[in-house]
Design an enzyme around this catalytic site. Structure first.
Site, PDB file in Angstrom:
ATOM      1  N   ALA A   1       4.468   1.709  13.171  1.00  0.00           N
ATOM      2  CA  ALA A   1       4.789   3.138  13.082  1.00  0.00           C
ATOM      3  C   ALA A   1       3.848   4.001  13.899  1.00  0.00           C
ATOM      4  O   ALA A   1       4.162   5.148  14.179  1.00  0.00           O
ATOM      5  CB  ALA A   1       4.776   3.594  11.630  1.00  0.00           C
TER       6      ALA A   1
ATOM      7  N   LYS B   1       1.430   0.860  -0.253  1.00  0.00           N
ATOM      8  CA  LYS B   1       2.815   1.315  -0.075  1.00  0.00           C
ATOM      9  C   LYS B   1       3.808   0.165  -0.250  1.00  0.00           C
ATOM     10  O   LYS B   1       4.798   0.291  -0.957  1.00  0.00           O
ATOM     11  CB  LYS B   1       2.955   1.948   1.302  1.00  0.00           C
ATOM     12  CG  LYS B   1       4.347   2.474   1.635  1.00  0.00           C
ATOM     13  CD  LYS B   1       4.349   3.323   2.873  1.00  0.00           C
ATOM     14  CE  LYS B   1       4.212   2.567   4.151  1.00  0.00           C
ATOM     15  NZ  LYS B   1       2.937   2.115   4.600  1.00  0.00           N
TER      16      LYS B   1
ATOM     17  N   PHE C   1      -5.597   2.556 -10.202  1.00  0.00           N
ATOM     18  CA  PHE C   1      -6.697   1.590 -10.226  1.00  0.00           C
ATOM     19  C   PHE C   1      -7.464   1.752 -11.537  1.00  0.00           C
ATOM     20  O   PHE C   1      -7.471   2.836 -12.145  1.00  0.00           O
ATOM     21  CB  PHE C   1      -7.642   1.816  -9.034  1.00  0.00           C
ATOM     22  CG  PHE C   1      -7.062   1.385  -7.715  1.00  0.00           C
ATOM     23  CD1 PHE C   1      -7.425   0.173  -7.149  1.00  0.00           C
ATOM     24  CD2 PHE C   1      -6.142   2.188  -7.051  1.00  0.00           C
ATOM     25  CE1 PHE C   1      -6.886  -0.231  -5.934  1.00  0.00           C
ATOM     26  CE2 PHE C   1      -5.600   1.790  -5.828  1.00  0.00           C
ATOM     27  CZ  PHE C   1      -5.974   0.577  -5.272  1.00  0.00           C
TER      28      PHE C   1
ATOM     29  N   TRP D   1       0.667  -3.224  -9.118  1.00  0.00           N
ATOM     30  CA  TRP D   1      -0.274  -4.238  -8.629  1.00  0.00           C
ATOM     31  C   TRP D   1      -0.731  -5.133  -9.776  1.00  0.00           C
ATOM     32  O   TRP D   1      -0.789  -6.345  -9.649  1.00  0.00           O
ATOM     33  CB  TRP D   1      -1.478  -3.553  -7.979  1.00  0.00           C
ATOM     34  CG  TRP D   1      -2.462  -4.537  -7.386  1.00  0.00           C
ATOM     35  CD1 TRP D   1      -2.428  -5.109  -6.154  1.00  0.00           C
ATOM     36  CD2 TRP D   1      -3.634  -5.056  -8.041  1.00  0.00           C
ATOM     37  NE1 TRP D   1      -3.493  -5.960  -5.991  1.00  0.00           N
ATOM     38  CE2 TRP D   1      -4.237  -5.953  -7.136  1.00  0.00           C
ATOM     39  CE3 TRP D   1      -4.216  -4.872  -9.300  1.00  0.00           C
ATOM     40  CZ2 TRP D   1      -5.418  -6.646  -7.438  1.00  0.00           C
ATOM     41  CZ3 TRP D   1      -5.382  -5.555  -9.606  1.00  0.00           C
ATOM     42  CH2 TRP D   1      -5.963  -6.432  -8.684  1.00  0.00           C
TER      43      TRP D   1
ATOM     44  N   PHE E   1       2.808   3.180   7.814  1.00  0.00           N
ATOM     45  CA  PHE E   1       1.682   4.107   7.799  1.00  0.00           C
ATOM     46  C   PHE E   1       2.007   5.381   7.024  1.00  0.00           C
ATOM     47  O   PHE E   1       2.795   5.360   6.084  1.00  0.00           O
ATOM     48  CB  PHE E   1       1.200   4.385   9.219  1.00  0.00           C
ATOM     49  CG  PHE E   1       0.571   3.194   9.886  1.00  0.00           C
ATOM     50  CD1 PHE E   1      -0.461   2.499   9.276  1.00  0.00           C
ATOM     51  CD2 PHE E   1       1.017   2.743  11.115  1.00  0.00           C
ATOM     52  CE1 PHE E   1      -1.040   1.390   9.875  1.00  0.00           C
ATOM     53  CE2 PHE E   1       0.447   1.635  11.725  1.00  0.00           C
ATOM     54  CZ  PHE E   1      -0.582   0.967  11.103  1.00  0.00           C
TER      55      PHE E   1
ATOM     56  N   LYS F   1      -5.980  -5.714   9.452  1.00  0.00           N
ATOM     57  CA  LYS F   1      -5.182  -5.140   8.368  1.00  0.00           C
ATOM     58  C   LYS F   1      -4.720  -6.179   7.353  1.00  0.00           C
ATOM     59  O   LYS F   1      -4.512  -5.893   6.185  1.00  0.00           O
ATOM     60  CB  LYS F   1      -3.968  -4.403   8.958  1.00  0.00           C
ATOM     61  CG  LYS F   1      -3.096  -3.684   7.935  1.00  0.00           C
ATOM     62  CD  LYS F   1      -1.986  -2.918   8.642  1.00  0.00           C
ATOM     63  CE  LYS F   1      -1.071  -2.222   7.639  1.00  0.00           C
ATOM     64  NZ  LYS F   1      -0.227  -3.156   6.888  1.00  0.00           N
TER      65      LYS F   1
ATOM     66  N   THR G   1       3.227  -2.634  -1.801  1.00  0.00           N
ATOM     67  CA  THR G   1       3.100  -3.070  -3.194  1.00  0.00           C
ATOM     68  C   THR G   1       3.982  -2.227  -4.103  1.00  0.00           C
ATOM     69  O   THR G   1       4.676  -2.755  -4.980  1.00  0.00           O
ATOM     70  CB  THR G   1       1.627  -2.971  -3.637  1.00  0.00           C
ATOM     71  OG1 THR G   1       0.827  -3.776  -2.767  1.00  0.00           O
ATOM     72  CG2 THR G   1       1.454  -3.433  -5.070  1.00  0.00           C
TER      73      THR G   1
ATOM     74  N   ARG H   1      10.003  -4.524   6.516  1.00  0.00           N
ATOM     75  CA  ARG H   1       9.768  -5.043   7.860  1.00  0.00           C
ATOM     76  C   ARG H   1       9.096  -6.418   7.785  1.00  0.00           C
ATOM     77  O   ARG H   1       8.477  -6.765   6.786  1.00  0.00           O
ATOM     78  CB  ARG H   1       8.859  -4.104   8.648  1.00  0.00           C
ATOM     79  CG  ARG H   1       9.482  -2.759   8.977  1.00  0.00           C
ATOM     80  CD  ARG H   1       8.460  -1.833   9.599  1.00  0.00           C
ATOM     81  NE  ARG H   1       7.370  -1.547   8.677  1.00  0.00           N
ATOM     82  CZ  ARG H   1       6.170  -1.119   9.034  1.00  0.00           C
ATOM     83  NH1 ARG H   1       5.891  -0.934  10.310  1.00  0.00           N
ATOM     84  NH2 ARG H   1       5.247  -0.864   8.138  1.00  0.00           N
TER      85      ARG H   1
END
Length: 556
Positions: free
Chosen positions: A273, A71, A381, A409, A301, A105, A73, A94
């Site tokens: 979140a 997200k 991907f 990405w 999230f 994470k 990215t 954030r």
């Protein structure tokens, strides 16, 4: 391909003053933290506050899976893509917490060719905002206990203290502690608790405050305890507001950094979140909207948590109207929700894709309830097949959503140009009729029920006796008109992390409810959600190091 930190370190950053010039920010409106970080001064806001706002674009996602959705990215890559299209753009993010960085994470700077930099600074101490918030939180705790020790003239009931200490680290042994042990000079013995800094009400207050005056007002309204008559005792009652505000005088100012392609990024605040409201600061978002034509922000999230709180808390409180929402998913996440093990997600599996897409479907339906146009994107991907991508595209378009792939990405801003163009087209052709999910006038239980049944898909909501008692007290005190901030597992639409896909008819269990009067919302804890996480068996900290030249390794 290089690791994220290797890519970030190989980037030739521009002096932050040059990045600021892209938004028309003057050098004397910056407060520099070295060459590549700066805070935005109050003088800047005073100069731009009457300008027309740009377009606000929210990036959210499906429930997170072990495969990762990207997200942040996508958010970063979108900001870069708008810049490549000649649009004046800015991203608003954030700040990362140290807890996930050293836990499981990892950091929160994006990934691959779509990152904000300096990545290691951002993921560690950055400009010290979190430390200031931690200090302000714990100053209030110290003044509370000192007041009790020095005679307790406010009549604080030590069995009814609600303010908790905090630190920005995952430390499970601090969830429940006993303080005041020792002699008479060591204070009054009582049970106490710690939360992680991102769950502190001070974090929420900072992120929702419009200016210093508003910050001080909100700080003063924080309820720390109740007296023997059952009436609230606040930070203002303890005469703590001025000192707390002094600790936060720099932390309230948004931070400016850049992406790998030198797109301006305003990064400020960082509530989680799953246990808080999951959005960057109102001050940062509003500043970005005055400076750029397109502002891309994110909420933490999945859309059931971050996006719901962005709409129902942040937009409601700050008067924001998003022009569009981008829902991020991946083929791998959809197959995971269809029951495929993480090790097998690279294999084409049409049956699992059909089974798991119900999770994406539910998030689409949820976002449409808020009246904002939805664009779905798949973070692509190399293992994704054309058949898989076409299936998801057709499914989304049948649901009335625009769709576009994201390849940020691998390609950075270039890989986000098709998505940026799709968003521009959506904004031009579809009007945003934003409205919150529920009205202020609903009771607390009705608000909880609306979120649980309409957003999560629950069939029923049950309340622990303590939660029922707390709700009655909160409404008696006049806080029943506040929005609710649900604390729930991020891994499922339900309050059970093991229920993947689109569970329906389940029961949400409300364990605890309390009011964050300064922040202006009621916090509702579901299931076994914790406000102080713990470290895993093999924390990310095992792999983090620094060499003799000061180069950090192992951050991701």
């Amino acid at each position: 391909m290089k690791s994220d930190i290797e890519i970030a370190r190989s980037c030739e950053m521009e002096p932050i003053g040059n990045v600021a010039e892209r938004l028309g920010i003057e050098a004397d409106e910056l407060e520099f933290y070295g060459k590549y970080k700066a805070k935005l001064s109050n003088e800047l806001w005073n100069r731009i506050k009457d300008r027309e706002d740009g377009k606000l674009i929210l990036v959210t996602a499906v429930n997170p899976t072990p495969a990762g959705e990207g997200k942040t990215t996508v958010t970063v890559g979108l900001g870069e893509a708008f810049g490549r299209l000649g649009k004046k753009s800015c991203i608003a993010l954030r700040e990362p917490s140290l807890g996930p960085c050293f836990g499981i994470k990892g950091g929160a700077a994006g990934g691959g060719m779509s990152q904000v930099v300096p990545m290691d600074d951002l993921n560690l101490h950055f400009t010290g905002d979190f430390h200031a918030i931690t200090s302000a939180n714990n100053l209030l705790a110290a003044m509370l206990d000192n007041h009790i020790k020095q005679g307790n003239s406010l009549g604080i009931d030590t069995n009814n203290i609600v303010w908790k200490r905090c630190e920005d680290m995952n430390d499970r042994v601090l969830r429940n502690v006993v303080v005041g042990l020792g002699g008479p000079g060591d204070g009054v013995v009582r049970e106490d608790h710690f939360v992680i800094t991102v769950a502190s009400e001070i974090m929420a207050v900072l992120c929702l405050a419009g200016n210093m005056a508003d910050l001080k007002k909100r700080l003063g309204e924080i309820i720390v305890a109740y007296n023997f008559e059952g009436k609230p005792v606040t930070a203002a009652d303890l005469k703590a507001v001025g000192a707390m505000a002094a600790l936060l005088k720099d932390a309230i100012k948004p931070n400016l950094i850049q992406t790998l392609e030198h797109t301006p990024a305003i990064v400020h605040g960082g509530p989680f979140a799953n246990i808080a409201h999951g959005c960057n600061s109102v001050k940062a978002t509003k500043t970005a909207l005055k400076l750029a034509d397109y502002v891309i922000t994110e909420a933490g999230f999945g859309a059931d948590l971050g996006a719901e709180k962005f709409f129902d808390i942040k937009c409601r409180k700050a008067g924001l109207t998003p022009a569009c929402v981008v829902l991020v998913s991946t083929v791998r996440a959809i197959k995971y929700n269809g029951g495929v093990a993480k090790s097998d997600l690279k294999e084409e599996n049409p049956d699992a894709l059909k089974k798991g897409i119900v999770n994406l479907e539910k998030h689409i339906e949820n976002l449409q309830k808020f009246g904002v146009p939805v664009v779905v994107t798949l973070n692509k991907f190399i293992t994704d097949t054309k058949a898989e991508l076409d299936f998801v595209k057709n499914f989304c378009e049948e649901k009335g959503c625009d769709f576009e792939l994201a390849e940020v990405w691998e390609k950075g801003g270039e890989g986000g140009i098709p998505l940026a163009n799709r968003i521009i087209k959506t904004i031009e052709e579809k009007e945003s009729n934003f409205k919150p999910l529920y009205e202020d006038e609903l009771s607390i239980k009705d608000k909880i029920s609306k979120i649980c049944t309409e957003i999560y898909g629950a069939g029923d909501v049950t309340y622990a006796p303590a939660a029922n008692k707390a709700i009655a007290k909160i409404e008696e005190l006049g806080f029943g008109n506040l929005p609710v901030c649900m604390a729930k597992t991020q891994y499922s639409l339900s309050d059970d992390s093991k229920k993947l896909g689109r569970p329906e008819g389940f029961t949400v269990n409300i364990r605890e409810v309390y009011v964050s009067a300064g922040a202006g919302f009621v916090v509702v804890l579901t299931g076994n959600i914790m406000t102080m996480p713990g470290l895993p068996k093999s924390p990310a900290a095992f792999d983090i190091d620094v060499d003799e030249n000061g180069n950090i390794t192992g951050l991701f």
